[in-house]
Design an enzyme around this catalytic site. Structure first.
Site, PDB file in Angstrom:
ATOM      1  N   GLU A 148      -5.473  -5.084  10.637  1.00 50.76           N
ATOM      2  CA  GLU A 148      -4.519  -4.003  10.846  1.00 50.76           C
ATOM      3  C   GLU A 148      -4.870  -3.216  12.103  1.00 50.76           C
ATOM      4  OE1 GLU A 148      -2.463  -2.878   6.919  1.00 50.76           O
ATOM      5  OE2 GLU A 148      -4.250  -1.634   7.085  1.00 50.76           O
ATOM      6  N   GLY A 172       2.756  -0.977   4.339  1.00 53.50           N
ATOM      7  CA  GLY A 172       2.762   0.444   4.010  1.00 53.50           C
ATOM      8  C   GLY A 172       4.183   0.934   3.803  1.00 53.50           C
ATOM      9  N   GLY A 173       4.731   1.604   4.814  1.00 55.88           N
ATOM     10  CA  GLY A 173       6.046   2.241   4.720  1.00 55.88           C
ATOM     11  C   GLY A 173       7.136   1.381   4.089  1.00 55.88           C
ATOM     12  N   ASN A 186       0.869  -1.178   0.000  1.00 55.82           N
ATOM     13  CA  ASN A 186       0.000   0.000   0.000  1.00 55.82           C
ATOM     14  C   ASN A 186       0.907   1.229   0.000  1.00 55.82           C
ATOM     15  OD1 ASN A 186      -1.842   2.013   0.443  1.00 55.82           O
ATOM     16  ND2 ASN A 186      -2.274   1.460   2.577  1.00 55.82           N
ATOM     17  N   TRP A 187       1.048   1.820  -1.182  1.00 51.91           N
ATOM     18  CA  TRP A 187       1.962   2.967  -1.293  1.00 51.91           C
ATOM     19  C   TRP A 187       1.385   4.229  -0.651  1.00 51.91           C
ATOM     20  CZ3 TRP A 187       4.222   2.957  -7.010  1.00 51.91           C
ATOM     21  CH2 TRP A 187       5.071   1.849  -7.154  1.00 51.91           C
ATOM     22  N   LYS A 188       0.107   4.202  -0.325  1.00 51.64           N
ATOM     23  CA  LYS A 188      -0.577   5.406   0.203  1.00 51.64           C
ATOM     24  C   LYS A 188      -0.338   6.585  -0.749  1.00 51.64           C
ATOM     25  CE  LYS A 188       0.131   3.585   4.788  1.00 51.64           C
ATOM     26  NZ  LYS A 188      -0.160   3.787   6.196  1.00 51.64           N
ATOM     27  N   GLY A 209       1.993   2.581  10.707  1.00 49.56           N
ATOM     28  CA  GLY A 209       2.875   3.726  10.517  1.00 49.56           C
ATOM     29  C   GLY A 209       3.501   4.241  11.799  1.00 49.56           C
ATOM     30  N   GLU A 241      -7.163   4.462   7.507  1.00 48.54           N
ATOM     31  CA  GLU A 241      -7.050   5.898   7.185  1.00 48.54           C
ATOM     32  C   GLU A 241      -8.305   6.394   6.491  1.00 48.54           C
ATOM     33  OE1 GLU A 241      -3.200   5.628   5.287  1.00 48.54           O
ATOM     34  OE2 GLU A 241      -2.331   5.160   7.245  1.00 48.54           O
ATOM     35  N   HIS A 267      -9.583   0.726   4.602  1.00 47.28           N
ATOM     36  CA  HIS A 267      -8.320   1.003   5.295  1.00 47.28           C
ATOM     37  C   HIS A 267      -8.605   1.953   6.461  1.00 47.28           C
ATOM     38  CE1 HIS A 267      -4.308   2.505   6.160  1.00 47.28           C
ATOM     39  NE2 HIS A 267      -3.864   1.413   5.577  1.00 47.28           N
ATOM     40  N   SER A 314       3.171  -1.795  10.565  1.00 42.72           N
ATOM     41  CA  SER A 314       4.618  -1.740  10.787  1.00 42.72           C
ATOM     42  C   SER A 314       5.317  -3.076  10.551  1.00 42.72           C
ATOM     43  CB  SER A 314       4.922  -1.195  12.183  1.00 42.72           C
ATOM     44  OG  SER A 314       4.431   0.133  12.306  1.00 42.72           O
TER      45      SER A 314
HETATM   46  C1  PEP Z   1      -0.919   0.176   5.925  1.00 46.29           C
HETATM   47  O1  PEP Z   1      -0.981   1.314   5.499  1.00 46.29           O
HETATM   48  O2  PEP Z   1      -1.795  -0.630   5.594  1.00 46.29           O
HETATM   49  C2  PEP Z   1       0.189  -0.186   6.814  1.00 46.29           C
HETATM   50  C3  PEP Z   1       0.176  -1.348   7.372  1.00 46.29           C
HETATM   51  O3  PEP Z   1       1.190   0.758   6.976  1.00 46.29           O
HETATM   52  P1  PEP Z   1       2.607   0.531   7.725  1.00 46.29           P
HETATM   53  O4  PEP Z   1       3.175  -0.760   7.185  1.00 46.29           O
HETATM   54  O5  PEP Z   1       3.423   1.709   7.334  1.00 46.29           O
HETATM   55  O6  PEP Z   1       2.317   0.447   9.186  1.00 46.29           O
END
Ligand code: PEP
Length: 251
Positions: free
Chosen positions: A168, A234-235, A10-12, A174, A98, A96, A213
């Site tokens: 999640e 994500g990150g 997930n590049w956001k 994040g 967010e 998600h 994370s």
């Molecule tokens: C996500 O955005 O779904 C996520 C898990 O982000 P991160 O890996 O950065 O916590």
């Protein structure tokens, strides 16, 4: 049941045209040819056509980060399932945290989105997860089952036949705080149990990803748990070497 692992990026709201080209090229060249893990990349909307072109023929799937619950019409700024399909998306992230927490998407809207994605023949990646205060209040299972039940009620259990769930915990997204493999496995097993109340075979076959994370150095331990079938990243999905290590960690 042996489920094929899946890792979704997930590049956001990150990346540029040229950064994306470098990232995709590094991922493609670093990927082990015998890796049986399914890989999905979810870039921001405007980059879908370009990433579709870059991924052509390499076996990595294309996904979107969000979609409208409506089919078409006067919904300024929204993107429909058929538009995503036109650009080769096979997966769509829905619900998600967010989207739920920043943009106020309710359980009901998330369920409508899920239903729309399934009706268009794409695979929804349904995100479920509790806030920190909900975990601290001991209501994680209550929250996750409420989010899940709304989708079962609106879309029907059969629509999970071709769906993926991502657990999640919001406090781990994040933040650098990861759920321990035990904490994650506990909720994954709970989600599978909730699905089994409606269909044993769907519960058995559905992939449940962990997100929050996931990094190159904690992925293998998380993915070794019985009910964790991969990750939503994500990150760490923005750094080719980290993402590749995470993909290899599903072995
Ligand atoms: C996500 O955005 O779904 C996520 C898990 O982000 P991160 O890996 O950065 O916590």
């Amino acid at each position: 049941m042996l489920r094929q692992p899946l890792v979704a990026a997930n590049w956001k709201m990150n990346g540029t045209l040229s950064e994306n080209q470098g990232l995709i090229s590094d991922i493609k060249s670093g990927l082990a040819s015998d890796l049986s893990t399914e890989i999905v990349i979810c870039p921001p909307y405007p980059y879908l056509p370009e990433i579709q072109r870059l991924l052509d023929g390499c076996g990595i799937q294309l996904g979107a980060q969000n979609v409208s619950e409506h089919e078409s019409g006067a919904y300024t700024g929204e993107v429909s399932v058929s538009m995503l399909k036109d650009y080769g998306c096979t997966y769509v992230i829905v619900g998600h945290s967010e989207r739920r927490n920043i943009y106020g998407e309710s359980d009901h809207v998330v369920a409508e989105k899920f239903k729309m994605v399934v009706s268009c023949g794409m695979v929804p990646i349904l995100c479920l997860g509790e806030l920190l205060d909900e975990r601290e209040a001991g209501i994680t299972e209550e929250v996750v089952s409420r989010q899940l039940l709304e989708v079962i009620n609106i879309a029907g259990i059969d629509s999970f036949e071709n769906a993926v769930i991502a657990y999640e915990p919001v406090w781990a997204i994040g933040t650098g705080l990861t759920a321990t493999p035990e904490q994650a496995e506990e909720v994954h097993a709970f989600i599978r149990l909730q699905l089994a109340r409606h269909s044993d075979s769907i519960a058995d076959r559905i992939k449940i990803l962990y997100g929050g994370s996931v990094k190159a150095d904690n992925a293998a331990e998380l993915f070794s748990r019985a009910d964790i079938d991969g990750g939503l990243i994500g990150g760490a999905s923005l750094i080719a070497t980290d993402f590749l290590t995470i993909c290899q960690s599903t072995r």
